[in-house]
Each structure stands twice: as C-alpha cells, then as structure tokens.
Write a protein that holds these residues in place. Structure first.
Motif, short mmCIF file in Angstrom:
data_model
loop_
_atom_site.label_atom_id
_atom_site.label_comp_id
_atom_site.label_asym_id
_atom_site.label_seq_id
_atom_site.Cartn_x
_atom_site.Cartn_y
_atom_site.Cartn_z
N ASP A 100 13.65 -72.88 23.90
CA ASP A 100 14.97 -73.72 23.81
C ASP A 100 16.28 -72.90 23.43
N SER A 156 9.23 -70.22 28.55
CA SER A 156 10.55 -70.57 28.34
C SER A 156 11.14 -70.99 26.91
N THR A 174 18.33 -72.44 28.87
CA THR A 174 18.23 -71.92 27.64
C THR A 174 19.43 -71.73 27.06
N HIS A 203 17.43 -67.97 33.11
CA HIS A 203 16.99 -69.38 32.29
C HIS A 203 18.13 -70.02 32.01
#
Length: 477
Positions: free
Chosen positions: A50, A48, A77, A74
């Motif tokens: 940010d 993953s 994100t 995701h």
C-alpha cells in the motif's frame, strides 16, 4: 487508520529502519524492510504494498530511482519520502517524480502517522475511482440500451469483443430495434472513441449523391459542384463510419464499396487522386442480405466482405420482458420533458403493452409512452391513454371524417361532385390512401413515399395540402 495497510520501509540505516518498523507494527501496520535499492525492487517484484517509505540517500544509490521505479511498475502504491537533507526544491522534485509527500528527519510521531494515514486513504480513494471508471467503461456507449433479455446480453458481449477489431460489422434487425445505437456503442467502446462517428442513411440519397456523400467530389464533377468536397470516408478517418440501409445501394455503388472496404482507398467523384483512410466501417440493414444475394440484388463478394461479424438485434415482440424496463425509462424521460408528475402505467395497461406485436419496435414503444404522458390527465396511466391499435377501441380523436364518409358511400360521393374540380374530387380518396400507407409504415415518410412510388418531396407537399402533417394524426384511429 487502516490497520491492514502494508508498508515497505527503505533505509540504509539498519538500526533506524528496525526501530521505525517495530513502532509501525505496534501501530497495526504490516512492515517489510529493505536496506538498498536492489532489495526494495526485489520486494516490490514479489508482492504489492500500500505504501513505500523511503529515504532519498540509500548509500551510493538515489531514492529518486525507487520513486520512478514504483511509479512505473506499481502505480497504485503511494510513496512517502523521509530524508534529513530536504530543501523546498527537493520536496517539489520528489512530488513531481511521483512521491505523495516528503517529511524531514528527525521525525515527529504524529506527523508520520498523519502522513501515512493520508497516503493510505488517498490510495483507497484512487482505487475506488478506478473501479468506478471501469464500471462506467463497461457501460460506455450502452447507457440507453436497456435490456434483460439473454439475446441482448449476448449482443452486448459481442459489442465488447469486436469493439477494437478492424473488421466490418453488419448489424441486422427490423426498423426501430436500435441498430444505430448498437453502432454507436461499438464506436464508444473502441480505441477510436475519440475519433468521429459519422452516420449515413444510404436509402435517403440517389446513387450519384450517395457517391459524392461517401467519397467526396472535385470541382466540376457535376452541375453545381463549384468546389472540392470531402466525403464521409475521409471525414471519418481515425473514427467510425456507419452505413445504414446498406441493402439499398445500387450495383454500381456496391462495386465502389467493395473496393474501399478491401483496400481503404478510393477516388473522389470526378477526380483521379487516390486517397487512403483508416476508417472503421459498420453497416446495417433491415433486409435479409442472403436472400438479396440469392436474387442477384446484392453482390455476393460484398456480402462476404461486410458479413465478417453479424450482430442480429431481436425485435421487441420477442423480448417482452424488456417492455416494463423500457416503458419506465421512456416514461421518466417524457414526464421530465413535459414537466408532468406521472406515477406510471397500471397493470392492465402494462399487460396490453406486453401483448402487442410492436411492428415499429422500440421506437414505436417510445412514441406510445410519450403520447400517453402528453395526453393523460391523471398521474396513473391506463388503457384509456393507449392508442387504438393497442386496445382495439375506436379512436376518440377523428380527422377528415367527411373524406372517410365519402369513401364508405360511393353513391353519395358521386352525388356530391357537382360544382367541384377534378382535383378537389380526388382529394378525399387520395387522402385516405396516403393516410393508410402512413399508418402501415408507422409514419415513416421515406418508407411511405417508396410504397406509393412517389418521391419524398411530393409526399410532403401532398401531406401539407391534405392536412396530414398534423402530428396528432399519428395517435388517431
């Protein structure tokens, strides 16, 4: 700036991506680069990030596909779009697709830095909000159920486990232990929380009215039934129906309940049309149903149907450690409602509260605390503010002393009958009998009427005639 933030940089221009990555690493960010949509998705599947910074044109591929993929797979994100072909319409479309922001090339260092910091900060806030929401969800429906006792903590675990189950739940415990609150907690923590929660006190209604209350009726089903009426099972469709005092159901009603709990189908009173419902049923009783089954008062097949999950609420006297916690909660509520400045109970009073047997459980404790707050003249509550049953003292507020004196001296009573009607003469003993029964049942009028073998309406009329409807009587000796 969050130096530990991780960034996936996606651009088909290798030299530009490499140069930007080097600059971002110098700024303290962790950067992974990707030249295509496939490489970017592969990187996202491995870990993953940010933040994703992507161009909208990736060779023959579309950066909007990456925005959609990131939003779906995701959602935590952030996506920052960087493109040399931006228009106002493109910016709106990118934000609607899920991008946090859009910047145009050539980039200005300060503009990019600010956009990254804002997106990373926004992601942190979103994560904190989600954590808070989950914490609130874990307590949802149990905000007022306060306990440190290990048995109650186990009850909370069971509530979590069965919240979304379709199976019936049977909650057992003495009066005043909070069975209704547990039922509401199960509903609030279930997927049915947006549906209705409907409570029916089965012991408060005669059999024919209870059938109409639960299943509804059609016009002409009985005298006074001038139109069709929906029952609680239909009104609770998609939600939860809480049947309290289930042990009071008659054998005929038990048969009807067994069918609806097995098939979730029923016919309204006086009708022939079969209705189907999706209603979760929670039941409660203060009686031992296994003994009722053994005595023949409760159907064995219905017992097995409702007893799929049994939650037992321990009485307050068995969890003395919870008393200070509950006292503090009730005290703050009572002080706020009465606009009083109360510091709390002293140690002696707390010790007395913890040593008492609490036949009325949490409900009785709440009443005692409220009484103390209302009647005390000091900010610190003491033994003097507790009712006589907790302290062993005679009450300082007395009522109907003449009736009590008459009862203690039969000879004197007989001598005072001259000139009085039979009804007037019987009022004294009648008042004493009703008052004693009310106290024995913690002023529960339904239980008192049942114990005296009279209906509640008759009891209410007698209480009013004999002066027993004064609320201060609850706190007298």
């Amino acid at each position: 700036m969050t130096s530990a933030a991780s960034i996936l940089l996606v651009d088909d221009d290798f030299h530009l991506a490499d140069s930007m990555a080097m600059w971002l690493r110098e700024m303290g960010y962790e950067v992974v680069t990707a030249e295509s949509l496939g490489t970017a998705k592969s990187s996202l599947r491995k870990r993953s990030f940010d933040l994703v910074i992507t161009d909208l044109r990736l060779g023959h591929e579309d950066g909007f596909d990456l925005i959609a993929y990131s939003r779906k797979e995701h959602p935590d994100t952030s996506v920052l779009v960087v493109t040399g072909y931006a228009t106002p319409a493109t910016a709106v479309e990118a934000v609607r697709a899920g991008a946090y922001d859009l910047l145009t090339k050539p980039l200005i260092d300060e503009e990019l830095t600010l956009a990254i910091e804002r997106s990373v900060h926004q992601r942190k806030i979103s994560q904190e909000n989600e954590t808070l929401r989950q914490q609130l969800d874990r307590r949802s429906g149990m905000e007022n159920i306060l306990s440190h006792d290990y048995r109650m903590l186990k009850v909370f675990d069971v509530v979590d486990s069965v919240a979304d189950a379709r199976a019936s739940v049977l909650i057992t415990g003495e009066n005043g232990t909070g069975k209704s609150m547990i039922a509401r907690a199960i509903h609030s923590r279930s997927a049915r929380r947006s549906g209705p929660f409907i409570e029916v006190a089965c012991g408060a209604l005669p059999d024919n009215l209870l059938e109409s209350e639960l299943f509804g009726h059609v016009a002409g089903a009985f005298t006074g039934a001038t139109g069709n009426r929906l029952g609680k099972f239909q009104l609770a469709d998609g939600g939860t129906l809480f049947l309290d005092e289930i042990a009071t159901a008659t054998p005929a009603m038990q048969v009807k309940l067994l069918r609806v709990l097995q098939e979730f189908q029923f016919e309204p009173l006086g009708g022939s049309e079969t209705h189907s419902v999706d209603t979760r049923v929670i039941l409660a009783t203060n009686e031992d149903l296994s003994k009722a089954v053994a005595s023949g008062a409760f159907r064995q097949d219905l017992y097995y149907r409702v007893n799929v999950v049994n939650i037992v609420i321990p009485p307050l006297r068995e969890r003395v450690g919870d008393i200070p916690l509950l006292v503090d909660h009730f005290l703050r509520e009572a002080a706020e409602a009465s606009d009083r400045d109360i510091d709390g109970f002293d140690r002696e009073a707390i010790a007395a509260l913890q040593s008492y047997g609490w036949p009325g459980n949490v409900r009785q404790l709440e009443n005692v605390v409220e009484r103390a707050v209302l009647l005390s003249r000091n900010s610190t509550l003491t033994m003097e503010d507790l009712p006589p049953e907790l302290t062993g003292r005679n009450g300082d507020v007395t009522f109907a002393s003449s009736a009590i004196d008459s009862a203690s001296s039969p000879t004197r009573s007989l001598s005072d009958l001259s000139g009085r009607s039979l009804r007037e003469a019987l009022e004294g003993p009648e008042r004493i009998i009703i008052l004693q029964s009310l106290r024995e049942h913690q002023w529960n009028r339904a239980a008192t009427a049942e114990a005296l073998d009279i209906n509640r309406t008759t009891l209410y009329k007698k209480m009013k005639r004999l002066g027993l409807d004064d609320p201060r009587l609850q706190y007298a000796s």
